[in-house]
Design a protein around this motif. Structure first.
Motif, mmCIF file in Angstrom:
data_model
loop_
_atom_site.group_PDB
_atom_site.id
_atom_site.type_symbol
_atom_site.label_atom_id
_atom_site.label_comp_id
_atom_site.label_asym_id
_atom_site.label_seq_id
_atom_site.Cartn_x
_atom_site.Cartn_y
_atom_site.Cartn_z
ATOM 1 N N ILE A 145 5.594 2.664 -12.688
ATOM 2 C CA ILE A 145 5.311 1.230 -13.004
ATOM 3 C C ILE A 145 5.318 0.377 -11.526
ATOM 4 N N ASN A 146 6.498 0.627 -10.868
ATOM 5 C CA ASN A 146 6.822 0.115 -9.710
ATOM 6 C C ASN A 146 5.886 0.326 -8.514
ATOM 7 N N GLN A 147 5.705 1.836 -8.612
ATOM 8 C CA GLN A 147 4.788 2.295 -7.668
ATOM 9 C C GLN A 147 3.473 1.812 -7.714
ATOM 10 N N ALA A 148 2.914 1.400 -9.016
ATOM 11 C CA ALA A 148 1.746 1.042 -9.157
ATOM 12 C C ALA A 148 1.602 -0.433 -8.543
ATOM 13 N N PHE A 149 2.712 -1.366 -8.959
ATOM 14 C CA PHE A 149 2.736 -2.614 -8.233
ATOM 15 C C PHE A 149 2.580 -2.602 -6.910
ATOM 16 N N GLU A 150 3.443 -1.630 -6.306
ATOM 17 C CA GLU A 150 3.446 -1.446 -4.876
ATOM 18 C C GLU A 150 1.768 -1.076 -4.106
ATOM 19 N N SER A 151 1.142 -0.153 -5.068
ATOM 20 C CA SER A 151 -0.102 0.041 -4.616
ATOM 21 C C SER A 151 -0.958 -1.083 -4.564
ATOM 22 N N VAL A 152 -0.993 -2.018 -5.421
ATOM 23 C CA VAL A 152 -1.610 -3.441 -5.436
ATOM 24 C C VAL A 152 -1.211 -4.331 -4.253
ATOM 25 N N VAL A 153 0.022 -4.208 -3.790
ATOM 26 C CA VAL A 153 0.491 -5.030 -2.662
ATOM 27 C C VAL A 153 0.028 -4.381 -1.541
ATOM 28 N N GLN A 154 -0.043 -2.957 -1.214
ATOM 29 C CA GLN A 154 -0.511 -2.512 -0.073
ATOM 30 C C GLN A 154 -2.173 -2.699 0.060
ATOM 31 N N ASN A 155 -2.717 -2.425 -1.217
ATOM 32 C CA ASN A 155 -4.194 -2.562 -1.001
ATOM 33 C C ASN A 155 -4.831 -3.726 -1.601
ATOM 34 N N GLY A 156 -4.267 -4.643 -2.052
ATOM 35 C CA GLY A 156 -4.905 -5.831 -2.838
ATOM 36 C C GLY A 156 -4.960 -6.722 -1.697
ATOM 37 N N GLU A 157 -5.879 -7.953 -2.190
ATOM 38 C CA GLU A 157 -5.863 -9.138 -1.391
ATOM 39 C C GLU A 157 -5.036 -10.677 -1.993
ATOM 40 N N LYS A 158 -4.881 -11.187 -0.984
ATOM 41 C CA LYS A 158 -4.297 -12.593 -1.470
ATOM 42 C C LYS A 158 -4.816 -13.260 -2.294
ATOM 43 N N PRO A 159 -4.479 -13.915 -3.436
ATOM 44 C CA PRO A 159 -2.856 -14.122 -3.590
ATOM 45 C C PRO A 159 -1.908 -13.154 -4.458
ATOM 46 N N ILE A 160 -3.034 -12.016 -4.840
ATOM 47 C CA ILE A 160 -2.023 -11.232 -5.753
ATOM 48 C C ILE A 160 -1.084 -10.391 -5.027
ATOM 49 N N SER A 161 -1.648 -9.877 -3.943
ATOM 50 C CA SER A 161 -0.643 -9.128 -3.253
ATOM 51 C C SER A 161 0.656 -9.794 -2.828
#
Length: 299
Positions: A145-161
């Motif tokens: 689940i932590n790696q899933a959150f990290e994938s959103v941080v790396q590939n997502g857009e602001k503000p969710i990242s």
């Protein structure tokens, strides 16, 4: 006692009374100014902290200076046109009007913050749907689940990242996973995120399938957004009518002031004019209140 002595005594008593009232007025004004300054500083610090939640780092002193400058400008804009030393009613009305709108201008940074926060929340909710799908795919691929959150941080857009990045940073410095989720939920203030956080917590306690939960939550959020957009479309005419009804008297009054100043300025300075303006503002506020209640539909 001679008449001259009585006259001098009377003038002395009047001077003492005037001095006493002057001291009292100075004390009251100073106390009020000190209290207003403390309240403004406190409000500015709170606004600065809330701006930091939006990743807008503005010093509290700068926010306070902007609010005070706006309040002073609005007060002068309302007071100067209505000031007339031969007409106390107009002067008092200008003072009251200037103080009222000055206080509103002083609170403008906080209101602007609410607008920006609401826009950021809506954008976060829109990105949350895609983020849940991405996290679901990551979990199916064997990620934690932590790696899933990290994938959103790396590939997502602001503000969710940004928000997920802050949560991961809190976990790196020692905060446990559940407390970091609660901090994220409190910082964003989204009902959809609250549903996600609650679902993750329940799944971690009971051993539920997070991939299926994320898929169902994503579908629920997407359907709710579709209904909200439909409601916004159906109520667009009512919102436009409310805006036009609220703005038309002010626009007409401003236009008439520029076209016929010799007619409108005496009207603004008269008692009947002040009463008419106050009644008009009251009726506009009542109309806008009922229109906003009619077009407000919670989904």
């Amino acid at each position: 006692m001679t008449p001259g002595a009585l006259t001098a005594l009377g003038w002395s008593a009047a001077a003492l009374i005037g001095l006493a009232f002057s001291g009292l007025g100075y004390t009251v004004v100073r106390a009020f100014g000190s209290g207003a300054g403390a309240y403004t500083d406190s409000m500015s610090e709170e606004a600065s902290r809330r701006f930091e939640d939006l990743f807008l780092f503005i010093p509290a002193k700068r926010i306070s200076d902007i609010g005070r400058a706006a309040a002073a400008a609005v007060f002068l804009l309302c007071f100067v046109p209505l000031f007339d030393h031969t007409n106390p009613v107009s002067t008092v009305a200008g003072t009251v009007l200037g103080l009222t709108f000055g206080v509103l201008a002083l609170m403008a940074p906080s209101k602007l913050l609410d607008i920006l926060r609401d826009r950021r929340r809506r954008k976060f909710n829109e990105q949350l749907v895609e983020a849940l799908g991405s996290m679901s795919n990551a979990l199916r691929a064997g990620f934690s689940i932590n790696q899933a959150f990290e994938s959103v941080v790396q590939n997502g857009e602001k503000p969710i990242s940004q928000e997920f990045g802050v949560m991961l940073q809190q976990m790196r410095v020692g905060m446990n996973f559940y407390d970091a989720l609660q901090s994220l939920d409190k910082r964003v203030g989204s009902d959809d995120l609250t549903l996600v956080v609650t679902s993750i917590d329940i799944a971690r306690r009971t051993g539920g399938n997070l991939t299926e939960i994320f898929d169902k939550i994503s579908l629920t959020i997407r359907e709710r957004m579709r209904i909200e957009r439909r409601v916004q479309t159906l109520t667009a005419q009512g919102r436009l009518q409310g805006i036009i009804v609220a703005c038309m008297p002010a626009l007409l009054g401003t236009a008439m002031t520029f076209i016929k100043p010799d007619l409108m300025i005496p009207f603004f300075k008269s008692v009947n004019g002040m009463a008419a303006i106050g009644l008009t503002a009251l009726l506009i506020a009542i109309g806008w209140f009922f229109i906003s209640r009619i077009i407000r539909i919670d989904v």
